[in-house]
Design a protein around this motif. Structure first.
Motif, mmCIF file in Angstrom:
data_model
loop_
_atom_site.group_PDB
_atom_site.id
_atom_site.type_symbol
_atom_site.label_atom_id
_atom_site.label_comp_id
_atom_site.label_asym_id
_atom_site.label_seq_id
_atom_site.Cartn_x
_atom_site.Cartn_y
_atom_site.Cartn_z
ATOM 1 N N GLY A 44 0.822 -1.215 0.000
ATOM 2 C CA GLY A 44 0.000 0.000 0.000
ATOM 3 C C GLY A 44 0.855 1.263 0.000
ATOM 4 O O GLY A 44 2.000 1.266 0.451
ATOM 5 N N ARG A 45 0.275 2.336 -0.519
ATOM 6 C CA ARG A 45 0.956 3.638 -0.524
ATOM 7 C C ARG A 45 1.092 4.167 0.898
ATOM 8 O O ARG A 45 0.198 4.021 1.730
ATOM 9 N N GLY A 46 2.202 4.839 1.161
ATOM 10 C CA GLY A 46 2.350 5.528 2.441
ATOM 11 C C GLY A 46 1.418 6.719 2.523
ATOM 12 O O GLY A 46 1.032 7.307 1.500
ATOM 13 N N GLY A 47 1.038 7.088 3.715
ATOM 14 C CA GLY A 47 0.103 8.203 3.894
ATOM 15 C C GLY A 47 0.699 9.535 3.446
ATOM 16 O O GLY A 47 1.874 9.826 3.685
ATOM 17 N N HIS A 48 -0.144 10.333 2.761
ATOM 18 C CA HIS A 48 0.237 11.699 2.382
ATOM 19 C C HIS A 48 0.013 12.632 3.568
ATOM 20 O O HIS A 48 -0.797 12.350 4.465
ATOM 21 N N ILE A 49 0.661 13.787 3.524
ATOM 22 C CA ILE A 49 0.279 14.910 4.384
ATOM 23 C C ILE A 49 -0.380 15.935 3.478
ATOM 24 O O ILE A 49 0.209 16.396 2.490
ATOM 25 N N ILE A 50 -1.635 16.232 3.775
ATOM 26 C CA ILE A 50 -2.499 17.015 2.883
ATOM 27 C C ILE A 50 -2.928 18.298 3.598
ATOM 28 O O ILE A 50 -3.168 18.303 4.809
ATOM 29 N N VAL A 51 -3.030 19.381 2.835
ATOM 30 C CA VAL A 51 -3.530 20.656 3.352
ATOM 31 C C VAL A 51 -4.898 20.912 2.735
ATOM 32 O O VAL A 51 -5.085 20.725 1.532
ATOM 33 N N ARG A 52 -5.862 21.318 3.576
ATOM 34 C CA ARG A 52 -7.227 21.562 3.081
ATOM 35 C C ARG A 52 -7.739 22.910 3.587
ATOM 36 O O ARG A 52 -7.622 23.240 4.772
ATOM 37 N N GLY A 53 -8.321 23.695 2.670
ATOM 38 C CA GLY A 53 -8.867 25.006 3.033
ATOM 39 C C GLY A 53 -10.157 24.883 3.819
ATOM 40 O O GLY A 53 -10.990 24.029 3.545
ATOM 41 N N LYS A 82 -3.362 -9.941 -2.808
ATOM 42 C CA LYS A 82 -3.990 -8.966 -1.894
ATOM 43 C C LYS A 82 -3.119 -7.712 -1.805
ATOM 44 O O LYS A 82 -1.928 -7.792 -1.515
ATOM 45 N N HIS A 83 -3.757 -6.598 -2.070
ATOM 46 C CA HIS A 83 -3.077 -5.295 -2.034
ATOM 47 C C HIS A 83 -3.007 -4.816 -0.592
ATOM 48 O O HIS A 83 -3.996 -4.847 0.137
ATOM 49 N N GLY A 84 -1.844 -4.361 -0.167
ATOM 50 C CA GLY A 84 -1.716 -3.817 1.186
ATOM 51 C C GLY A 84 -2.518 -2.538 1.342
ATOM 52 O O GLY A 84 -2.716 -1.780 0.380
ATOM 53 N N ALA A 85 -2.993 -2.284 2.553
ATOM 54 C CA ALA A 85 -3.778 -1.066 2.806
ATOM 55 C C ALA A 85 -2.878 0.167 2.702
ATOM 56 O O ALA A 85 -1.705 0.142 3.103
ATOM 57 N N ASN A 86 -3.440 1.244 2.150
ATOM 58 C CA ASN A 86 -2.706 2.515 2.117
ATOM 59 C C ASN A 86 -2.601 3.092 3.522
ATOM 60 O O ASN A 86 -3.506 2.916 4.351
ATOM 61 N N GLY A 87 -1.500 3.778 3.795
ATOM 62 C CA GLY A 87 -1.368 4.458 5.085
ATOM 63 C C GLY A 87 -2.384 5.590 5.183
ATOM 64 O O GLY A 87 -2.744 6.216 4.183
ATOM 65 N N LYS A 88 -2.841 5.872 6.388
ATOM 66 C CA LYS A 88 -3.824 6.942 6.596
ATOM 67 C C LYS A 88 -3.169 8.310 6.352
ATOM 68 O O LYS A 88 -2.072 8.583 6.843
ATOM 69 N N ASP A 89 -3.853 9.133 5.547
ATOM 70 C CA ASP A 89 -3.348 10.484 5.283
ATOM 71 C C ASP A 89 -3.544 11.368 6.511
ATOM 72 O O ASP A 89 -4.511 11.203 7.264
ATOM 73 N N GLU A 90 -2.638 12.324 6.692
ATOM 74 C CA GLU A 90 -2.799 13.355 7.723
ATOM 75 C C GLU A 90 -3.272 14.629 7.032
ATOM 76 O O GLU A 90 -2.616 15.113 6.095
ATOM 77 N N VAL A 91 -4.407 15.165 7.465
ATOM 78 C CA VAL A 91 -4.984 16.357 6.816
ATOM 79 C C VAL A 91 -4.848 17.551 7.757
ATOM 80 O O VAL A 91 -5.307 17.509 8.910
ATOM 81 N N LEU A 92 -4.215 18.611 7.266
ATOM 82 C CA LEU A 92 -4.072 19.851 8.028
ATOM 83 C C LEU A 92 -5.076 20.869 7.495
ATOM 84 O O LEU A 92 -5.010 21.268 6.331
ATOM 85 N N GLU A 93 -6.031 21.251 8.337
ATOM 86 C CA GLU A 93 -7.008 22.273 7.948
ATOM 87 C C GLU A 93 -6.370 23.654 8.123
ATOM 88 O O GLU A 93 -5.744 23.930 9.149
#
Length: 332
Positions: A44-53, A82-93
């Motif tokens: 699975g993909r590693g978790g992104h760090i995401i910015v959200r308005g 079986k595909h591994g689960a993606n890491g949980k993204d961290e969302v910064l508001e």
């Protein structure tokens, strides 16, 4: 508590995205198959760090003490593809008007200007490919798979530049807070000493036919602000995002109108030369102190080519005329 202690417009955070999960090198086995082919799934993909308005936010206070933001690693692939689960993204508001840039180079990555807008700040590592990807006529049972890609770790600066239709520009005590309190429901602190306003104040100004616009009262300029004196750069960056600049010069100034306007304009252009292209309006405040003769004398001092109006926030003189002029400038 001093005014503005909860207004935070600059934070520096260490962002670490997740590592990608490893691909599986599994070979298919069951009671009917002793030597099956490769069936290892992808990681699975590693978790992104995401910015959200988020329009509900107007400060970066909630991120001030969050020095490290760490996203989850991706999970490894499994048997039976079986595909591994993606890491949980961290969302910064973040509030609208937030700019993200790299701390080491100063490179601007993006800015957030709309509610719900999302941008990937630090991308997670890609998951590794399982061994079934590597099967070929000459290699029918590959016993290897890709490891997951490492995540990234980087220091990021988030910087807020206030978004408003109109930014008020003037020296301390030019009457900016008083005007905002009169034309909107905002309640900025108003007092007769320098730097009463320590943080931007936003107000929604009602206009004719249910129209409205956003006005920002921003800390006053002093000479040398573009070199960081006074509130300096902290003030000036908030001016960059305003659609129209309303210069405010009090009628009781010790300089001429042209001199004071020239100093204000020079400080803005020294900070960011692009600001000279923004539409500008001039309001001469505290005009209730003037008689007709004095007003005519001051009218002659106004620089050519800039729309202007004499106003008094206290008496309400020409406030509607000013709002009409602002609206016309915004829609032009």
């Amino acid at each position: 508590m001093p005014q503005g202690s909860n207004f935070v417009d600059y934070v520096k955070v260490c962002c670490r995205s997740g590592r990608g999960g490893a691909g599986s090198a599994h070979l298919h086995r069951d009671k009917f198959t002793a030597k099956g082919g490769p069936d290892g799934g992808d990681g699975g993909r590693g978790g992104h760090i995401i910015v959200r308005g988020n329009t509900q936010l107007w400060t970066l206070l909630h991120l001030k003490y969050r020095k490290h933001v760490i996203a989850e690693d991706g999970q490894p692939g499994g048997s039976a593809l079986k595909h591994g689960a993606n890491g949980k993204d961290e969302v910064l508001e973040v509030p609208l008007g937030t700019v993200a840039r790299r701390a080491d180079t100063g490179e601007i990555l993006f800015d957030i200007t709309e509610n719900g807008e999302t941008k990937v700040l630090t991308a997670g590592g890609r998951g590794g490919l399982g061994n079934w990807h590597f099967k070929s006529p000459t290699q029918q049972t590959p016993r290897f798979a890709q490891p997951g890609e490492a995540g990234k770790e980087e220091w990021i600066i988030l910087e807020l530049k206030v978004l408003a239709d109109v930014g008020l520009v003037g020296f301390p005590n030019a009457g900016k807070s008083t005007l905002l309190s009169v034309v909107s429901a905002a309640k900025p602190e108003v007092a007769d000493y320098p730097f009463t306003t320590l943080v931007p104040n936003l107000g929604i100004v009602a206009h004719r036919d249910n129209k409205s616009f956003v006005m920002a009262d921003i800390p006053g300029i002093i000479e040398g602000a573009s070199q960081g004196k006074g509130l300096g750069h902290r003030f000036l960056r908030h001016i960059e995002r305003n659609s129209v600049l309303l210069f405010m010069i009090p009628a009781d100034t010790n300089r001429t109108i042209a001199e004071e306007y020239g100093i204000l304009l020079n400080e803005l252009i020294a900070f960011n030369p692009e600001l000279k292209d923004k539409p500008r309006i001039l309001a001469i405040t505290k005009s209730d102190l003037l008689d007709d003769e004095l007003e005519r004398e001051m009218e002659a001092e106004v620089p050519e080519g800039i729309p202007h109006v004499f106003i008094s926030a206290v008496s309400g003189r020409h406030i509607q005329q000013l709002k009409d002029l602002i609206w016309k400038t915004i829609i032009d």
